[in-house]
Design a protein around this motif. Sequence first.
Motif, short mmCIF file in Angstrom:
data_model
loop_
_atom_site.label_atom_id
_atom_site.label_comp_id
_atom_site.label_asym_id
_atom_site.label_seq_id
_atom_site.Cartn_x
_atom_site.Cartn_y
_atom_site.Cartn_z
N LEU A 1 2.50 -68.36 47.64
CA LEU A 1 1.47 -69.26 48.13
C LEU A 1 0.12 -68.55 48.26
N PHE A 2 0.15 -67.29 48.70
CA PHE A 2 -1.07 -66.49 48.79
C PHE A 2 -1.76 -66.41 47.44
N LYS B 1 -7.87 -77.08 35.31
CA LYS B 1 -7.20 -76.67 34.06
C LYS B 1 -5.71 -76.97 34.13
N ILE B 2 -5.11 -76.64 35.26
CA ILE B 2 -3.68 -76.89 35.44
C ILE B 2 -3.39 -78.39 35.36
N PHE B 3 -4.21 -79.18 36.05
CA PHE B 3 -4.01 -80.64 36.03
C PHE B 3 -4.15 -81.19 34.62
N GLU B 4 -5.20 -80.79 33.91
CA GLU B 4 -5.43 -81.31 32.56
C GLU B 4 -4.30 -80.94 31.61
N ARG B 5 -3.79 -79.72 31.74
CA ARG B 5 -2.73 -79.27 30.85
C ARG B 5 -1.40 -79.97 31.14
N TYR B 6 -1.15 -80.28 32.40
CA TYR B 6 0.14 -80.85 32.79
C TYR B 6 -0.01 -82.25 33.39
N VAL B 7 -0.96 -82.99 32.89
CA VAL B 7 -1.24 -84.33 33.42
C VAL B 7 -0.01 -85.24 33.32
N ASP B 8 0.77 -85.11 32.26
CA ASP B 8 1.97 -85.96 32.12
C ASP B 8 2.97 -85.68 33.24
N TYR B 9 3.12 -84.43 33.60
CA TYR B 9 4.01 -84.06 34.70
C TYR B 9 3.53 -84.72 36.00
N PHE B 10 2.23 -84.62 36.25
CA PHE B 10 1.70 -85.16 37.51
C PHE B 10 1.70 -86.69 37.52
N THR C 1 -2.01 -76.69 46.69
CA THR C 1 -1.22 -75.51 46.40
C THR C 1 0.27 -75.84 46.30
N GLU C 2 0.74 -76.70 47.18
CA GLU C 2 2.16 -77.06 47.19
C GLU C 2 2.57 -77.78 45.90
N ARG C 3 1.67 -78.60 45.35
CA ARG C 3 1.96 -79.29 44.10
C ARG C 3 2.04 -78.31 42.94
N ILE C 4 1.19 -77.31 42.95
CA ILE C 4 1.24 -76.30 41.89
C ILE C 4 2.53 -75.50 42.02
N LEU C 5 2.93 -75.19 43.24
CA LEU C 5 4.19 -74.49 43.48
C LEU C 5 5.35 -75.30 42.93
#
Length: 106
Positions: free
Chosen positions: A23-24, A36-45, A66-70
């Motif tokens: 988490l840190f 960037k993470i959201f755009e790359r994995y938009v289908d997942y989200f 952060t928890e969603r990325i985890l």
Amino acid sequence: MSTLQASKNSPVHRGVNNKKDVLFLLESLDTKDREKIFERYVDYFKEKLSRTAVYQMSKGRKHLKTERILQLIEEDEEARKFVLDLLRKKAEKALQIIQQLEAEEK
């Protein structure tokens, strides 16, 4: 609203003693990294979040927690590698800046 928890056997925790360490690292991601993470994995989200949340994130009004990325990196090995690469680049840049500052002090 449910809380997301990483299991101890999660691939995220390989060799890491504590969820807090992961988490840190994830908390060091800035807004651009999260986008960037959201755009790359938009289908997942799209599968995990409400349409409203996805819309707001796609317009830049909200950003990934952060928890969603985890949760993403626990479930998707490719995403894990992508996020770790972002973190590595950020750490390398920070180390480079520190070295330059130390060089200026001498």
